[in-house]
Write a protein that holds these residues in place. Structure first.
Motif, PDB file in Angstrom:
ATOM      1  N   ILE A  29      11.605 -28.214  -3.850  1.00  0.00           N
ATOM      2  CA  ILE A  29      12.761 -29.108  -3.736  1.00  0.00           C
ATOM      3  C   ILE A  29      13.952 -28.624  -4.557  1.00  0.00           C
ATOM      4  O   ILE A  29      15.092 -29.011  -4.302  1.00  0.00           O
ATOM      5  CB  ILE A  29      12.402 -30.566  -4.102  1.00  0.00           C
ATOM      6  CG1 ILE A  29      11.897 -30.683  -5.534  1.00  0.00           C
ATOM      7  CG2 ILE A  29      11.390 -31.119  -3.101  1.00  0.00           C
ATOM      8  CD1 ILE A  29      11.661 -32.120  -5.980  1.00  0.00           C
ATOM      9  N   ASN A  30      13.687 -27.725  -5.527  1.00  0.00           N
ATOM     10  CA  ASN A  30      14.775 -27.175  -6.328  1.00  0.00           C
ATOM     11  C   ASN A  30      15.260 -25.816  -5.827  1.00  0.00           C
ATOM     12  O   ASN A  30      16.112 -25.187  -6.456  1.00  0.00           O
ATOM     13  CB  ASN A  30      14.346 -27.073  -7.792  1.00  0.00           C
ATOM     14  CG  ASN A  30      14.273 -28.435  -8.457  1.00  0.00           C
ATOM     15  OD1 ASN A  30      15.284 -29.120  -8.582  1.00  0.00           O
ATOM     16  ND2 ASN A  30      13.080 -28.846  -8.861  1.00  0.00           N
ATOM     17  N   GLY A  31      14.720 -25.383  -4.697  1.00  0.00           N
ATOM     18  CA  GLY A  31      15.213 -24.149  -4.080  1.00  0.00           C
ATOM     19  C   GLY A  31      14.965 -22.892  -4.893  1.00  0.00           C
ATOM     20  O   GLY A  31      15.823 -22.014  -4.969  1.00  0.00           O
ATOM     21  N   VAL A  32      13.792 -22.786  -5.484  1.00  0.00           N
ATOM     22  CA  VAL A  32      13.465 -21.636  -6.335  1.00  0.00           C
ATOM     23  C   VAL A  32      12.990 -20.465  -5.475  1.00  0.00           C
ATOM     24  O   VAL A  32      12.136 -20.632  -4.601  1.00  0.00           O
ATOM     25  CB  VAL A  32      12.376 -22.014  -7.356  1.00  0.00           C
ATOM     26  CG1 VAL A  32      11.919 -20.794  -8.153  1.00  0.00           C
ATOM     27  CG2 VAL A  32      12.882 -23.103  -8.290  1.00  0.00           C
ATOM     28  N   SER A  33      13.508 -19.288  -5.732  1.00  0.00           N
ATOM     29  CA  SER A  33      13.044 -18.083  -5.040  1.00  0.00           C
ATOM     30  C   SER A  33      11.909 -17.448  -5.819  1.00  0.00           C
ATOM     31  O   SER A  33      11.993 -17.277  -7.045  1.00  0.00           O
ATOM     32  CB  SER A  33      14.175 -17.069  -4.895  1.00  0.00           C
ATOM     33  OG  SER A  33      13.675 -15.833  -4.401  1.00  0.00           O
ATOM     34  N   GLY A  34      10.840 -17.068  -5.115  1.00  0.00           N
ATOM     35  CA  GLY A  34       9.697 -16.424  -5.756  1.00  0.00           C
ATOM     36  C   GLY A  34       9.759 -14.910  -5.727  1.00  0.00           C
ATOM     37  O   GLY A  34       8.836 -14.246  -6.196  1.00  0.00           O
ATOM     38  N   ALA A  35      10.828 -14.344  -5.193  1.00  0.00           N
ATOM     39  CA  ALA A  35      10.911 -12.891  -5.027  1.00  0.00           C
ATOM     40  C   ALA A  35      11.411 -12.206  -6.296  1.00  0.00           C
ATOM     41  O   ALA A  35      12.346 -12.682  -6.951  1.00  0.00           O
ATOM     42  CB  ALA A  35      11.834 -12.554  -3.864  1.00  0.00           C
ATOM     43  N   ALA A  36      10.786 -11.088  -6.622  1.00  0.00           N
ATOM     44  CA  ALA A  36      11.148 -10.310  -7.817  1.00  0.00           C
ATOM     45  C   ALA A  36      10.567  -8.905  -7.660  1.00  0.00           C
ATOM     46  O   ALA A  36       9.715  -8.671  -6.792  1.00  0.00           O
ATOM     47  CB  ALA A  36      10.590 -10.985  -9.069  1.00  0.00           C
ATOM     48  N   PRO A  37      11.010  -7.964  -8.490  1.00  0.00           N
ATOM     49  CA  PRO A  37      10.446  -6.607  -8.408  1.00  0.00           C
ATOM     50  C   PRO A  37       8.926  -6.609  -8.550  1.00  0.00           C
ATOM     51  O   PRO A  37       8.359  -7.394  -9.310  1.00  0.00           O
ATOM     52  CB  PRO A  37      11.118  -5.891  -9.585  1.00  0.00           C
ATOM     53  CG  PRO A  37      12.429  -6.588  -9.754  1.00  0.00           C
ATOM     54  CD  PRO A  37      12.119  -8.040  -9.462  1.00  0.00           C
ATOM     55  N   VAL A  38       8.280  -5.730  -7.819  1.00  0.00           N
ATOM     56  CA  VAL A  38       6.821  -5.607  -7.849  1.00  0.00           C
ATOM     57  C   VAL A  38       6.356  -5.176  -9.238  1.00  0.00           C
ATOM     58  O   VAL A  38       6.945  -4.297  -9.870  1.00  0.00           O
ATOM     59  CB  VAL A  38       6.350  -4.582  -6.796  1.00  0.00           C
ATOM     60  CG1 VAL A  38       4.884  -4.219  -6.996  1.00  0.00           C
ATOM     61  CG2 VAL A  38       6.568  -5.123  -5.394  1.00  0.00           C
ATOM     62  N   THR A  39       5.290  -5.824  -9.717  1.00  0.00           N
ATOM     63  CA  THR A  39       4.714  -5.457 -11.022  1.00  0.00           C
ATOM     64  C   THR A  39       3.308  -4.892 -10.899  1.00  0.00           C
ATOM     65  O   THR A  39       2.786  -4.332 -11.865  1.00  0.00           O
ATOM     66  CB  THR A  39       4.653  -6.691 -11.947  1.00  0.00           C
ATOM     67  OG1 THR A  39       3.760  -7.666 -11.394  1.00  0.00           O
ATOM     68  CG2 THR A  39       6.035  -7.313 -12.139  1.00  0.00           C
ATOM     69  N   TYR A  40       2.669  -5.015  -9.736  1.00  0.00           N
ATOM     70  CA  TYR A  40       1.262  -4.628  -9.600  1.00  0.00           C
ATOM     71  C   TYR A  40       1.047  -3.117  -9.516  1.00  0.00           C
ATOM     72  O   TYR A  40      -0.052  -2.631  -9.772  1.00  0.00           O
ATOM     73  CB  TYR A  40       0.660  -5.264  -8.348  1.00  0.00           C
ATOM     74  CG  TYR A  40       0.519  -6.766  -8.381  1.00  0.00           C
ATOM     75  CD1 TYR A  40       0.572  -7.477  -9.569  1.00  0.00           C
ATOM     76  CD2 TYR A  40       0.310  -7.489  -7.207  1.00  0.00           C
ATOM     77  CE1 TYR A  40       0.434  -8.846  -9.594  1.00  0.00           C
ATOM     78  CE2 TYR A  40       0.169  -8.864  -7.219  1.00  0.00           C
ATOM     79  CZ  TYR A  40       0.235  -9.545  -8.416  1.00  0.00           C
ATOM     80  OH  TYR A  40       0.104 -10.904  -8.426  1.00  0.00           O
ATOM     81  N   TYR A  41       2.065  -2.381  -9.137  1.00  0.00           N
ATOM     82  CA  TYR A  41       1.951  -0.935  -8.984  1.00  0.00           C
ATOM     83  C   TYR A  41       3.350  -0.339  -9.058  1.00  0.00           C
ATOM     84  O   TYR A  41       4.355  -1.068  -9.025  1.00  0.00           O
ATOM     85  CB  TYR A  41       1.285  -0.568  -7.638  1.00  0.00           C
ATOM     86  CG  TYR A  41       1.974  -1.174  -6.440  1.00  0.00           C
ATOM     87  CD1 TYR A  41       3.014  -0.504  -5.801  1.00  0.00           C
ATOM     88  CD2 TYR A  41       1.612  -2.432  -5.959  1.00  0.00           C
ATOM     89  CE1 TYR A  41       3.667  -1.079  -4.716  1.00  0.00           C
ATOM     90  CE2 TYR A  41       2.252  -3.006  -4.880  1.00  0.00           C
ATOM     91  CZ  TYR A  41       3.279  -2.317  -4.266  1.00  0.00           C
ATOM     92  OH  TYR A  41       3.935  -2.885  -3.204  1.00  0.00           O
ATOM     93  N   ASP A  42       3.447   0.964  -9.149  1.00  0.00           N
ATOM     94  CA  ASP A  42       4.742   1.642  -9.209  1.00  0.00           C
ATOM     95  C   ASP A  42       5.308   1.726  -7.796  1.00  0.00           C
ATOM     96  O   ASP A  42       4.811   2.479  -6.955  1.00  0.00           O
ATOM     97  CB  ASP A  42       4.566   3.040  -9.799  1.00  0.00           C
ATOM     98  CG  ASP A  42       5.896   3.786  -9.934  1.00  0.00           C
ATOM     99  OD1 ASP A  42       6.946   3.219  -9.561  1.00  0.00           O
ATOM    100  OD2 ASP A  42       5.872   4.932 -10.417  1.00  0.00           O
ATOM    101  N   ALA A  43       6.343   0.935  -7.533  1.00  0.00           N
ATOM    102  CA  ALA A  43       6.921   0.864  -6.189  1.00  0.00           C
ATOM    103  C   ALA A  43       8.168   1.721  -6.038  1.00  0.00           C
ATOM    104  O   ALA A  43       8.893   1.600  -5.041  1.00  0.00           O
ATOM    105  CB  ALA A  43       7.256  -0.593  -5.857  1.00  0.00           C
ATOM    106  N   ALA A  44       8.426   2.598  -6.985  1.00  0.00           N
ATOM    107  CA  ALA A  44       9.687   3.350  -7.005  1.00  0.00           C
ATOM    108  C   ALA A  44       9.945   4.127  -5.721  1.00  0.00           C
ATOM    109  O   ALA A  44      11.102   4.281  -5.292  1.00  0.00           O
ATOM    110  CB  ALA A  44       9.705   4.302  -8.201  1.00  0.00           C
ATOM    111  N   LYS A  45       8.914   4.628  -5.066  1.00  0.00           N
ATOM    112  CA  LYS A  45       9.104   5.456  -3.873  1.00  0.00           C
ATOM    113  C   LYS A  45       8.989   4.657  -2.570  1.00  0.00           C
ATOM    114  O   LYS A  45       9.093   5.241  -1.487  1.00  0.00           O
ATOM    115  CB  LYS A  45       8.090   6.603  -3.875  1.00  0.00           C
ATOM    116  CG  LYS A  45       8.304   7.597  -5.014  1.00  0.00           C
ATOM    117  CD  LYS A  45       7.322   8.766  -4.930  1.00  0.00           C
ATOM    118  CE  LYS A  45       7.573   9.754  -6.056  1.00  0.00           C
ATOM    119  NZ  LYS A  45       6.634  10.916  -5.999  1.00  0.00           N
ATOM    120  N   PHE A  46       8.800   3.361  -2.664  1.00  0.00           N
ATOM    121  CA  PHE A  46       8.680   2.525  -1.473  1.00  0.00           C
ATOM    122  C   PHE A  46      10.048   2.054  -0.992  1.00  0.00           C
ATOM    123  O   PHE A  46      10.970   1.880  -1.790  1.00  0.00           O
ATOM    124  CB  PHE A  46       7.795   1.306  -1.772  1.00  0.00           C
ATOM    125  CG  PHE A  46       6.332   1.620  -1.850  1.00  0.00           C
ATOM    126  CD1 PHE A  46       5.465   1.227  -0.845  1.00  0.00           C
ATOM    127  CD2 PHE A  46       5.816   2.318  -2.938  1.00  0.00           C
ATOM    128  CE1 PHE A  46       4.109   1.522  -0.916  1.00  0.00           C
ATOM    129  CE2 PHE A  46       4.472   2.615  -3.014  1.00  0.00           C
ATOM    130  CZ  PHE A  46       3.611   2.217  -2.003  1.00  0.00           C
TER     131      PHE A  46
END
Length: 417
Positions: A29-46
């Motif tokens: 109801i507060n319009g919060v976005s759950g998206a953020a940089p990936v932390t589970y693995y190194d996503a630099a090349k994705f």
């Protein structure tokens, strides 16, 4: 045969915007976005370097470390969410007939991370087949409901539905029918997914399915916006305790809403793309209305599939306009994926929960991140843009679609005594 009524008596959620039902609802109801940089693995090349991961979640707060190591994350999530739902339901597990309690769960992929890691470990070795003895039982999609039933002693129907992103919606429909027909008194249903992995991200990137808005992850999931460029991968679980109405009433259970019907259909069109005119979506919503005994003009709210893909959003809204005609403009339409991202096989569960809570609280969560009008979308539709809207919602529907053309739709109603 007189069909039995089915009600919702317990809810549990583990999502990118909240690790409990209350946290999840506040995030919505507060319009919060759950998206953020990936932390589970190194996503630099994705191509995509962000996702909707769980936040501040430590599995050992809920499951013994030794036991947790025997489970893929999707099963861990299922146990945590189902525990919350069962507790919320107020069920006394010592007083119910466990032969009449089932678990029907949805997962589109299952133990992807387990499969990925075992194969990578084998490839990095000397060719000797040294696999973890828990490899198979951790990976298989049906293990989540198996673990829920083992923990709680539920001995009724127990299986997983797999229909890509429609999986947990299909699980709910199966659960509805088992209780309607008198086979079960109670079913724990829902779904879980844990595909934020190198294989999951890499695979969806290869299909050009994901947003690549790496400079602004929190605004990347933007259903119905003209600048949408794909969905945002999410993870988590949603659990719902469904119960036969008289059974719930007899024990004085609190009731959130009544599950009055479900519909299914197939696009029969393409492996991944929706039919551009939404013919399968038209069919599934009509099927759901018929199954629930509802008229189109009774619907107050629709939680759409709304993934933030260029083709899917337009096709779904075309279908809504076709099914509901003039009444479509009176419906509060939204996409909670704008906040949670797309939880794949768990999407139907957490979005059904959002729909149930909308009925309970009389507030429709927003579709966030909308900045640019799409000229291909009917301007008369109320897409609940950017801000929650108060509304007395008596009847609501939730749409969920999956690769392969699978369509599922469920309808909930304020309890009518």
């Amino acid at each position: 045969m007189q069909l039995k009524r089915v009600v919702v008596t317990g809810l549990g959620a583990l999502t990118p915007i909240g690790n409990t039902i209350d946290e999840y609802w506040n995030g919505l109801i507060n319009g919060v976005s759950g998206a953020a940089p990936v932390t589970y693995y190194d996503a630099a090349k994705f191509k995509t370097r962000f996702a909707c991961e769980l936040k501040n979640f430590n599995v050992t707060d809920f499951i013994d470390r030794k036991e947790a190591r025997k489970m893929d994350r999707f099963t861990q999530y299922a146990l945590v969410a189902s525990d919350e739902a069962i507790l919320d339901s107020g069920l006394d597990l010592d007083k119910i007939n466990k032969l009449r309690v089932g678990v029907i769960w949805g997962a589109g992929i299952g133990g992807l991370e387990t499969f990925q890691n075992e194969v990578l470990d084998f490839a990095a070795g000397d060719g000797s087949p040294r696999f973890n003895p828990f490899f198979i039982p951790k990976m298989i999609a049906d293990i989540a409901p198996g673990n829920i039933s083992i923990k709680n002693g539920f001995m009724g129907p127990n299986y997983t539905t797999v229909s890509a992103c429609a999986s947990s919606a299909n699980a709910m429909i199966d659960a509805l029918n088992y209780i309607r027909l008198g086979t079960c008194d109670i079913i724990v249903t829902g779904g879980s997914e844990a595909a934020v992995t190198i294989a999951g991200m890499g695979g969806f990137n290869a299909m050009h399915a994901l947003s690549t808005r790496n400079e602004s992850p929190e605004t990347a999931s933007r259903p119905f916006d003209a600048e949408r460029d794909g969905f945002v991968l999410g993870e988590g679980a949603g659990a719902i305790v469904l119960e036969e109405y008289e059974h719930a009433k007899a024990r004085g259970a609190k009731i959130y809403a009544e599950l009055v019907g479900g519909g299914m259909s197939s696009d029969a069109y393409h492996m991944t793309a929706p039919h551009p005119e939404g013919i399968g979506v038209i069919a599934v919503m009509k099927n759901c209305l018929e199954n629930a005994g509802l008229r189109p003009e009774e619907i107050d709210h629709i939680n759409t599939h709304g993934t933030s893909t260029p083709l899917g959003d337009v096709a779904e809204l075309k279908a809504i306009s076709e099914v509901f005609g003039e009444h479509a403009k009176n419906i509060n339409i939204n996409s909670t994926k704008s906040m949670t991202g797309h939880l794949l096989g768990a999407a139907g569960a957490i979005e059904a929960i959002a729909t149930i809570l909308t009925i309970k609280h009389g507030i429709v969560p927003p579709t966030i991140n909308h900045t640019t009008v799409d000229e291909n979308i009917n301007p008369l539709l109320n897409l609940t843009l950017n801000k929650a809207q108060k509304r007395d919602v008596k009847v609501a529907m939730s749409n969920t679609f999956g690769f392969g053309g699978h369509n599922a739709c469920v309808a909930f109603k304020k309890l009518d005594e």
